[in-house]
Design a protein around this motif. Sequence first.
Motif, PDB file in Angstrom:
ATOM      1  N   ARG A  82      95.024  48.074  51.789  1.00  0.00           N
ATOM      2  CA  ARG A  82      94.624  46.828  52.603  1.00  0.00           C
ATOM      3  C   ARG A  82      95.577  46.731  53.778  1.00  0.00           C
ATOM      4  O   ARG A  82      95.451  45.672  54.574  1.00  0.00           O
ATOM      5  CB  ARG A  82      94.696  45.531  51.895  1.00  0.00           C
ATOM      6  CG  ARG A  82      96.015  44.849  51.580  1.00  0.00           C
ATOM      7  CD  ARG A  82      95.942  44.027  50.327  1.00  0.00           C
ATOM      8  NE  ARG A  82      96.032  44.948  49.154  1.00  0.00           N
ATOM      9  CZ  ARG A  82      95.747  44.284  48.004  1.00  0.00           C
ATOM     10  NH1 ARG A  82      95.235  42.995  47.731  1.00  0.00           N
ATOM     11  NH2 ARG A  82      95.826  45.259  46.974  1.00  0.00           N
ATOM     12  N   LYS A  84      93.731  47.361  57.380  1.00  0.00           N
ATOM     13  CA  LYS A  84      92.368  48.051  57.170  1.00  0.00           C
ATOM     14  C   LYS A  84      91.654  46.900  56.121  1.00  0.00           C
ATOM     15  O   LYS A  84      92.422  46.613  55.290  1.00  0.00           O
ATOM     16  CB  LYS A  84      92.006  49.363  56.793  1.00  0.00           C
ATOM     17  CG  LYS A  84      93.108  49.651  55.567  1.00  0.00           C
ATOM     18  CD  LYS A  84      92.835  51.197  55.403  1.00  0.00           C
ATOM     19  CE  LYS A  84      93.523  51.607  54.149  1.00  0.00           C
ATOM     20  NZ  LYS A  84      93.705  53.039  53.956  1.00  0.00           N
ATOM     21  N   TRP A  85      90.494  46.648  56.135  1.00  0.00           N
ATOM     22  CA  TRP A  85      89.697  45.989  55.197  1.00  0.00           C
ATOM     23  C   TRP A  85      89.442  46.662  54.058  1.00  0.00           C
ATOM     24  O   TRP A  85      89.206  47.976  53.892  1.00  0.00           O
ATOM     25  CB  TRP A  85      88.241  45.463  55.799  1.00  0.00           C
ATOM     26  CG  TRP A  85      88.384  44.556  56.782  1.00  0.00           C
ATOM     27  CD1 TRP A  85      88.067  44.675  58.167  1.00  0.00           C
ATOM     28  CD2 TRP A  85      88.854  43.279  56.679  1.00  0.00           C
ATOM     29  NE1 TRP A  85      88.223  43.803  58.823  1.00  0.00           N
ATOM     30  CE2 TRP A  85      88.714  42.811  58.106  1.00  0.00           C
ATOM     31  CE3 TRP A  85      89.200  42.343  55.864  1.00  0.00           C
ATOM     32  CZ2 TRP A  85      88.967  41.280  58.344  1.00  0.00           C
ATOM     33  CZ3 TRP A  85      89.317  41.094  56.054  1.00  0.00           C
ATOM     34  CH2 TRP A  85      89.226  40.490  57.329  1.00  0.00           C
ATOM     35  N   ASN A 136      87.451  46.247  50.330  1.00  0.00           N
ATOM     36  CA  ASN A 136      86.315  45.418  49.879  1.00  0.00           C
ATOM     37  C   ASN A 136      86.787  45.636  48.181  1.00  0.00           C
ATOM     38  O   ASN A 136      86.702  46.296  47.425  1.00  0.00           O
ATOM     39  CB  ASN A 136      85.073  46.295  49.982  1.00  0.00           C
ATOM     40  CG  ASN A 136      83.739  45.514  49.346  1.00  0.00           C
ATOM     41  OD1 ASN A 136      82.585  46.364  49.288  1.00  0.00           O
ATOM     42  ND2 ASN A 136      84.034  44.448  49.040  1.00  0.00           N
ATOM     43  N   TYR A 138      86.588  40.714  50.850  1.00  0.00           N
ATOM     44  CA  TYR A 138      87.505  41.765  51.573  1.00  0.00           C
ATOM     45  C   TYR A 138      89.074  41.036  51.832  1.00  0.00           C
ATOM     46  O   TYR A 138      88.863  39.675  52.186  1.00  0.00           O
ATOM     47  CB  TYR A 138      86.968  41.949  53.145  1.00  0.00           C
ATOM     48  CG  TYR A 138      85.525  42.520  52.949  1.00  0.00           C
ATOM     49  CD1 TYR A 138      85.351  44.131  52.983  1.00  0.00           C
ATOM     50  CD2 TYR A 138      84.489  41.825  53.184  1.00  0.00           C
ATOM     51  CE1 TYR A 138      83.948  44.628  52.912  1.00  0.00           C
ATOM     52  CE2 TYR A 138      82.922  42.263  53.077  1.00  0.00           C
ATOM     53  CZ  TYR A 138      82.847  43.828  53.019  1.00  0.00           C
ATOM     54  OH  TYR A 138      81.633  44.264  52.961  1.00  0.00           O
ATOM     55  N   VAL A 195      92.909  41.963  53.708  1.00  0.00           N
ATOM     56  CA  VAL A 195      93.669  42.737  54.805  1.00  0.00           C
ATOM     57  C   VAL A 195      94.994  42.206  54.874  1.00  0.00           C
ATOM     58  O   VAL A 195      95.249  41.064  54.916  1.00  0.00           O
ATOM     59  CB  VAL A 195      92.841  42.825  56.064  1.00  0.00           C
ATOM     60  CG1 VAL A 195      92.722  41.544  56.844  1.00  0.00           C
ATOM     61  CG2 VAL A 195      93.429  43.964  57.013  1.00  0.00           C
ATOM     62  N   ILE A 223      92.295  43.029  64.165  1.00  0.00           N
ATOM     63  CA  ILE A 223      91.221  43.876  63.344  1.00  0.00           C
ATOM     64  C   ILE A 223      90.005  42.906  63.626  1.00  0.00           C
ATOM     65  O   ILE A 223      90.169  41.905  63.707  1.00  0.00           O
ATOM     66  CB  ILE A 223      91.477  43.846  62.051  1.00  0.00           C
ATOM     67  CG1 ILE A 223      90.697  44.678  61.152  1.00  0.00           C
ATOM     68  CG2 ILE A 223      91.705  42.708  61.161  1.00  0.00           C
ATOM     69  CD1 ILE A 223      90.969  45.278  59.748  1.00  0.00           C
ATOM     70  N   PHE A 239      85.812  41.760  62.355  1.00  0.00           N
ATOM     71  CA  PHE A 239      84.967  41.565  61.234  1.00  0.00           C
ATOM     72  C   PHE A 239      83.732  41.061  61.954  1.00  0.00           C
ATOM     73  O   PHE A 239      83.562  40.114  62.650  1.00  0.00           O
ATOM     74  CB  PHE A 239      85.599  40.523  60.296  1.00  0.00           C
ATOM     75  CG  PHE A 239      84.820  40.512  59.005  1.00  0.00           C
ATOM     76  CD1 PHE A 239      85.167  41.341  58.016  1.00  0.00           C
ATOM     77  CD2 PHE A 239      83.790  39.613  58.534  1.00  0.00           C
ATOM     78  CE1 PHE A 239      84.615  41.386  56.533  1.00  0.00           C
ATOM     79  CE2 PHE A 239      82.907  39.987  57.649  1.00  0.00           C
ATOM     80  CZ  PHE A 239      83.450  40.611  56.709  1.00  0.00           C
ATOM     81  N   LEU A 268      86.739  32.158  55.546  1.00  0.00           N
ATOM     82  CA  LEU A 268      88.161  33.078  55.745  1.00  0.00           C
ATOM     83  C   LEU A 268      89.168  32.326  55.482  1.00  0.00           C
ATOM     84  O   LEU A 268      89.087  31.065  55.579  1.00  0.00           O
ATOM     85  CB  LEU A 268      88.116  33.514  57.368  1.00  0.00           C
ATOM     86  CG  LEU A 268      89.549  34.411  57.569  1.00  0.00           C
ATOM     87  CD1 LEU A 268      89.021  35.333  58.699  1.00  0.00           C
ATOM     88  CD2 LEU A 268      90.658  33.268  57.976  1.00  0.00           C
ATOM     89  N   GLU A 299      82.114  36.954  52.392  1.00  0.00           N
ATOM     90  CA  GLU A 299      80.503  37.273  53.247  1.00  0.00           C
ATOM     91  C   GLU A 299      79.797  37.273  52.282  1.00  0.00           C
ATOM     92  O   GLU A 299      79.619  37.602  51.106  1.00  0.00           O
ATOM     93  CB  GLU A 299      80.856  38.353  53.907  1.00  0.00           C
ATOM     94  CG  GLU A 299      79.797  38.896  55.081  1.00  0.00           C
ATOM     95  CD  GLU A 299      78.606  39.601  54.312  1.00  0.00           C
ATOM     96  OE1 GLU A 299      77.514  39.744  55.077  1.00  0.00           O
ATOM     97  OE2 GLU A 299      78.742  40.021  53.181  1.00  0.00           O
TER      98      GLU A 299
END
Length: 235
Positions: free
Chosen positions: A139, A142-143, A145, A165, A167, A175, A177, A187, A228
């Motif tokens: 993580r 970068k994301w 999952n 997700y 990070v 970054i 999204f 979030l 999400e």
Amino acid sequence: MLRKLDHRNMGKSNLGWLKSIFHFSFAEYFNIDNMNFGVLRVINDDLIEGNTGFDLHPHKDMEIVSYVVDGELTHGDTMGNRNTISRGHVQYMSAGTGVYHSEHNLGDSTARLLQIWIIPDKKGYKPAYGDYRFNWDDRKNKWLNIVSSKDGDAAIKINQDANFYVVEIDEGKEIDFQVGSNRQAYLVQIEGNSTINNLELNERDALEIVEEDILIKADKKSHVLVIEMKKQLKW
């Protein structure tokens, strides 16, 4: 559409052994206008003192995800499961038709975790449990999952059209999204500070996102969770 939520204005509880921030109505915190965000029903940011925890208690028809931020969390349940996870690891339980479970911090230091409840796509699933020890570096900038629907690719799959997700962004890095048409996201600024589409988020703040792409810039090293899901909420 974006809406920032300041953690200082969220529901709070202090039981001595347990200190909690409630993102949505829970326990003694009740706000009829803050019951959920789409299928996201609960996010509790819990601090659990060492050698304490939640004794055996029941759940039904809820997808429950625990994400450990610091320390250790030991799960036990009436299905015969018992396991301990630590920083960056995840436990998942589909309560379905009904199950009893416990969660304890058996260490000496305080543990911090996010307990997250997702409303399932239907009632009556067979109860299930799982956990996964994700590599922290997966993580880094970068994301990762960590949770998906049954049709998704994450190691942990839930009974709902929702994706989790995480990070960790190094200071000064960015970054993005994307939250597409008929989708929304919630979030959580777990650790650190960031600027998101010109909104400044501090540790434990949150952001509601509806059909809008975001760019996250880490003002300090920034640990972020995004949930999400399909769009179900209208403001």
